[in-house]
Design an enzyme around this catalytic site. Structure first.
Site, mmCIF file in Angstrom:
data_model
loop_
_atom_site.group_PDB
_atom_site.id
_atom_site.type_symbol
_atom_site.label_atom_id
_atom_site.label_comp_id
_atom_site.label_asym_id
_atom_site.label_seq_id
_atom_site.Cartn_x
_atom_site.Cartn_y
_atom_site.Cartn_z
ATOM 1 N N ILE A 134 90.003 -4.263 -51.066
ATOM 2 C CA ILE A 134 91.104 -3.214 -50.599
ATOM 3 C C ILE A 134 91.597 -3.660 -49.172
ATOM 4 C CG2 ILE A 134 89.255 -1.741 -49.279
ATOM 5 C CD1 ILE A 134 92.143 -0.691 -51.578
ATOM 6 N N PHE A 135 91.619 -4.954 -49.017
ATOM 7 C CA PHE A 135 92.139 -5.507 -47.650
ATOM 8 C C PHE A 135 91.384 -5.265 -46.530
ATOM 9 C CE2 PHE A 135 95.411 -4.645 -51.160
ATOM 10 C CZ PHE A 135 95.404 -5.901 -51.673
ATOM 11 N N HIS A 136 90.230 -4.917 -46.354
ATOM 12 C CA HIS A 136 89.422 -4.335 -45.335
ATOM 13 C C HIS A 136 88.513 -5.287 -44.706
ATOM 14 C CE1 HIS A 136 91.466 -0.054 -45.524
ATOM 15 N NE2 HIS A 136 92.273 -0.789 -45.161
ATOM 16 N N PRO A 137 88.300 -6.490 -45.159
ATOM 17 C CA PRO A 137 87.269 -7.343 -44.813
ATOM 18 C C PRO A 137 86.671 -7.322 -43.130
ATOM 19 C CG PRO A 137 89.113 -8.663 -44.981
ATOM 20 C CD PRO A 137 89.564 -7.570 -45.168
ATOM 21 N N ILE A 176 81.285 -1.786 -41.531
ATOM 22 C CA ILE A 176 82.808 -1.336 -41.782
ATOM 23 C C ILE A 176 82.802 0.251 -41.390
ATOM 24 C CG2 ILE A 176 82.369 -0.778 -44.071
ATOM 25 C CD1 ILE A 176 85.282 -1.807 -44.666
#
Length: 204
Positions: A134-137, A176
């Site tokens: 989801i593009f949040h590494p 995160i």
């Protein structure tokens, strides 16, 4: 316009003490990002586990700085993450089955009817097949105490064992954040800039 036109935070099950799922709803459908849109009208409900317990790794391939790193996401490698993935599919089906959407006669394309609500393993396999990042590494340069073997930077964002080197981005997050990483990353940048100014103003 942004691809996601609707967002939602909710719980995967009543046992969660706070929201642990984030929905991104897109007015489109496709097999994979980067591939052509399907020709039929549809929407996609992308559901993210906000507090995953699975842990991946990014490792150097060699001493060559141009060599691509070895990336192992390790998605759905814990029982907790597999259970939440299955619950997310069931919850999405309940939402789509509500009377407000009945006039549109929605039909499930993916994962499809073969992944039954009462078949946990089938739901987990379906989630693994259709799931993606989801593009949040975050977290590849973890902030921590010197006693932590996985620590990369200290509380002032300084890389351990290297002089005059800091990391100031989302990679320093030990875990995160429960939502989009954009605003927290800007806060890290502001704090990092303040630390740099404070160090520069210290007498030698």
């Amino acid at each position: 316009m942004a691809p996601s036109q609707l967002g939602l935070f909710t719980r995967s099950d009543p046992d969660q003490d706070r929201a642990n799922l984030q929905y991104h709803i897109q007015p489109l459908s496709l097999e994979r990002w980067g591939q052509p849109l399907h020709e039929f009208p549809a929407f996609t409900a992308s559901v993210a586990n906000l507090r995953p317990t699975s842990r991946g790794a990014v490792r150097l391939r060699s001493r060559d700085p141009a060599a691509k790193p070895v990336i192992k996401p390790n998605y759905l490698s814990t029982d907790a993450d597999r259970r939440i993935a299955a619950s997310a599919i069931r919850l999405t089906r309940r939402i789509v089955a509500q009377p407000a959407l009945a006039p549109f006669h929605p039909a499930e394309y993916l994962p499809g009817a073969t992944a039954a609500d009462d078949d946990e393993q089938s739901l987990v396999q379906a989630a693994g097949k259709i799931g993606t990042t989801i593009f949040h590494p975050v977290g590849t340069a973890k902030m921590g105490l010197a006693s932590d073997p996985l620590m990369v930077v200290d509380e002032r964002l300084r890389v351990a064992g290297a002089d005059r080197l800091r990391v100031i981005d989302a990679s320093v997050m030990p875990t995160i954040t429960s939502g989009n990483t954009n605003a927290p990353t800007m806060m890290i940048a502001e704090k990092g800039a303040a630390l740099l100014r404070a160090d520069a103003e210290r007498p030698a």
